[in-house]
Design an enzyme around this catalytic site. Structure first.
Site, mmCIF file in Angstrom:
data_model
loop_
_atom_site.group_PDB
_atom_site.id
_atom_site.type_symbol
_atom_site.label_atom_id
_atom_site.label_comp_id
_atom_site.label_asym_id
_atom_site.label_seq_id
_atom_site.Cartn_x
_atom_site.Cartn_y
_atom_site.Cartn_z
ATOM 1 N N GLY A 305 31.056 125.664 120.681
ATOM 2 C CA GLY A 305 30.641 124.348 120.230
ATOM 3 C C GLY A 305 29.198 124.030 120.575
ATOM 4 N N SER A 306 28.958 122.781 120.935
ATOM 5 C CA SER A 306 27.585 122.296 121.095
ATOM 6 C C SER A 306 26.867 122.841 122.322
ATOM 7 C CB SER A 306 27.577 120.764 121.141
ATOM 8 O OG SER A 306 27.971 120.228 119.898
#
Length: 583
Positions: A305-306
């Site tokens: 993810g981020s």
């Protein structure tokens, strides 16, 4: 000629032969006499040699019988040769000398079926002590009169041994063995690993020790019962216990499928603690075979993810094509290849690089990756070790996955953490390089000095890029999604990552993999901490849906409880408030 005539003729011939012999009229008589004497002497010699040969042979056989009579009976195992059953393994210690694994003496029960008088009675008696005994299987073993050795039960307790002895069953015996004992149970199970019934390393550092030559020496019969030099790990058992306790609390709170965390020394690459839940008790590994054997931190791959935005921003800064003062237009979604890239909490305005990081803008991050270019993007992630198999002592290490062919769309989605799956441990290792001055140091589960780390470290980004990334981590820790990981006095900075999991080739919105990558103290980083939570229940109203309210608090709790143990002193201002970094 009649029968009587024949008799008379034979008699006359016999008399003539006798007369000739008596008169010595044969001219060859002397030769016949000499030849007879020599044959007699040869016959006597041959008989003498035969007697001597038989005497020697019977003497050797008799001597061997006497030797066997006085020798101790030897039992041959069909599982391992007798001289290897007692082979020692080295103790495994944590960095402070606490025992993580050691050998203890035990005994195993065997039978010599050819000496068993009554198999039925023997089985009945044994079942009174070994209540879970396989009656049918044991009877089959004991009723075979041609068998000379059968294992009945490995690694008995002293109480069981004394009870079996009291039964007085002929043909039953005990053999001394070694049993591996793990005082901490499941505390560091995925790191330490476990051994099988024959004391062979099957996973973790136990398997690493075998791979370093112990297994080869054992196969050659060159190991014995003498103690071996202990193997000290980089793990701090105190911190390890804290990490596992925090993970257990998070799994219970968020009703998650699993969780994991790691603590790394940014100067040496040492793993101070690493845990993955569910785990297993190495004293009884089979009890958790279904769910506890997967080490999510090193042997599981996930889209992070981020957290990957940290690497994308670092790539842009390190390339020289992006500066910390640049701004990018994040007002409109990006449409490419039939996909729409948009922000989760969009600001719908032009964002500076720190704001892109703070607000975790997919649009802004994608534009940074686009400026650098697809080939350079792939090269940068490879340089940070995120696309290749991680090198470390732990045998359980998974290979990351990436697109077969990188296109612009791939680069854009990978920029914010979708499209590449890596292990959480190697994500943390790459994170170390972002904050320690730009040096990538392969992780180790063995003690390593800073000088030794210098020999294996690789400069992968510029020191100025690392300084900028520390600033961005700090901003996000104070103002962004990392606020819930802040610990007064310890100045924690980091980046969250909330990723939808892929199920049957499609992203599923209600199954998340949340992570938080952090460093502390961020002004002069000493340690990197990464925590992940796998599939927390997002419908319980407990903050599980976002990494900032699930993974970040886990990191904060780990740092709060372990910072003092790790030797990090808190810093406070004159008014008692925590000091913030000034760049």
């Amino acid at each position: 000629m009649t029968f009587l005539s024949r008799i008379m003729l034979l008699k006359s011939q016999a008399h003539f032969s006798t007369d000739v012999q008596r008169g010595g009229t044969s001219i060859n008589g002397a030769a016949f006499k000499g030849t007879g004497k020599r044959k007699t002497e040869l016959a006597r010699k041959r008989v003498g040699l035969m007697i001597a040969g038989f005497t020697v042979a019977y003497a050797v056989i008799g001597g061997r019988l006497v030797q066997y009579g006085y020798a101790q009976p030897e039992v041959t195992s069909s599982i391992l040769p007798a001289d290897r059953l007692m082979a020692s393994r080295p103790d495994i210690l944590d960095r402070n000398g606490e025992v993580l694994a050691t050998d203890i003496r035990t005994v195993s029960l065997f039978a010599e079926p050819h000496k068993i008088v009554d198999a039925d009675e023997a089985v009945e008696k044994l079942a009174t002590v070994l209540t879970d005994l396989d009656i049918k299987g044991t009877y089959k073993k004991l009723s075979n009169p041609n068998s000379h050795f059968q294992w009945l039960r490995r690694q008995l307790t002293p109480k069981q041994q004394s009870q079996v002895l009291a039964l007085g069953i002929p043909g039953i015996g005990f053999r001394p063995e070694k049993r591996r004992f793990y005082p901490g149970g499941a505390t560091a199970s995925h790191v330490v690993g476990y051994v099988n019934i024959d004391n062979h390393g099957m996973s973790g550092m136990e398997k690493y020790i075998d791979n370093q030559g112990l297994a080869d020496l054992r196969d050659l019969g060159m190991t014995g019962d003498s103690p071996l030099e202990p193997v000290k790990l980089s793990i701090d058992l105190r911190v390890q216990n804290i990490v596992r306790d925090v993970l257990a609390g998070a799994v219970a709170k968020f009703q998650a499928l699993g969780a994991g965390a790691v603590v790394l020394d940014v100067r040496t690459g040492e793993v101070l603690a690493m845990s993955s839940l569910p785990d297993f008790d190495p004293n009884n590994p089979a009890a958790s075979a279904q769910e506890g054997w997967l080490n999510r931190m090193s042997n599981g791959t996930f889209e992070m993810g981020s957290t990957f935005k940290s690497f994308t921003i670092a790539m842009g800064l390190d390339s020289g094509k992006v500066s910390i003062n640049d701004s990018f237009d994040a007002r409109y979604p990006i449409r490419i290849g039939g996909f729409t890239i948009q922000d989760f909490h969009g600001k719908h305005r032009i964002l500076t690089v720190p704001e892109i990081f703070q607000y975790s803008s997919n649009i802004g991050t994608a534009k940074v990756a686009d400026i650098v270019g697809t080939d350079a993007h792939k090269e940068f992630l490879t340089r940070l070790g995120l696309l290749s198999k991680m090198q470390t002592e732990l045998p359980e290490v998974a290979m990351p996955s990436q697109p077969r062919q990188w296109k612009k769309l791939n680069s854009i989605t990978i920029s914010f953490g979708h499209g590449v799956s890596t292990t959480p441990l190697q994500t943390a290792v790459a994170g170390v390089a972002l904050v320690n001055g730009g040096r990538l140091i392969e992780p180790t589960f063995l003690p390593r000095t800073p000088e030794q780390a210098d020999l294996v470290a690789q400069q992968v980004i510029q020191p100025s890029t690392s300084k900028d990334m520390r600033y961005l981590f700090e901003v996000n820790g104070v103002k962004g999604s990392g606020r819930n990981a802040r610990v007064d006095g310890f100045n924690v900075g980091g980046k969250t990552g909330t990723a939808d999991k892929v199920v049957n080739g499609r992203y599923v919105g209600d199954k998340n993999f949340n992570a938080f990558l952090a460093a502390f103290p961020i002004d002069d980083p000493r340690y990197v901490v990464l925590a992940v939570i796998d599939e927390p229940k997002t419908d319980k109203g407990n903050g599980a849906a976002l990494a900032g309210t699930s993974a970040a608090p886990m990191v904060g709790e780990i740092i709060r409880r372990s910072a003092a143990i790790l030797g990090v002193e808190p810093k406070f201002g004159d008014d008692g408030s925590a000091l913030l970094v000034s760049y």
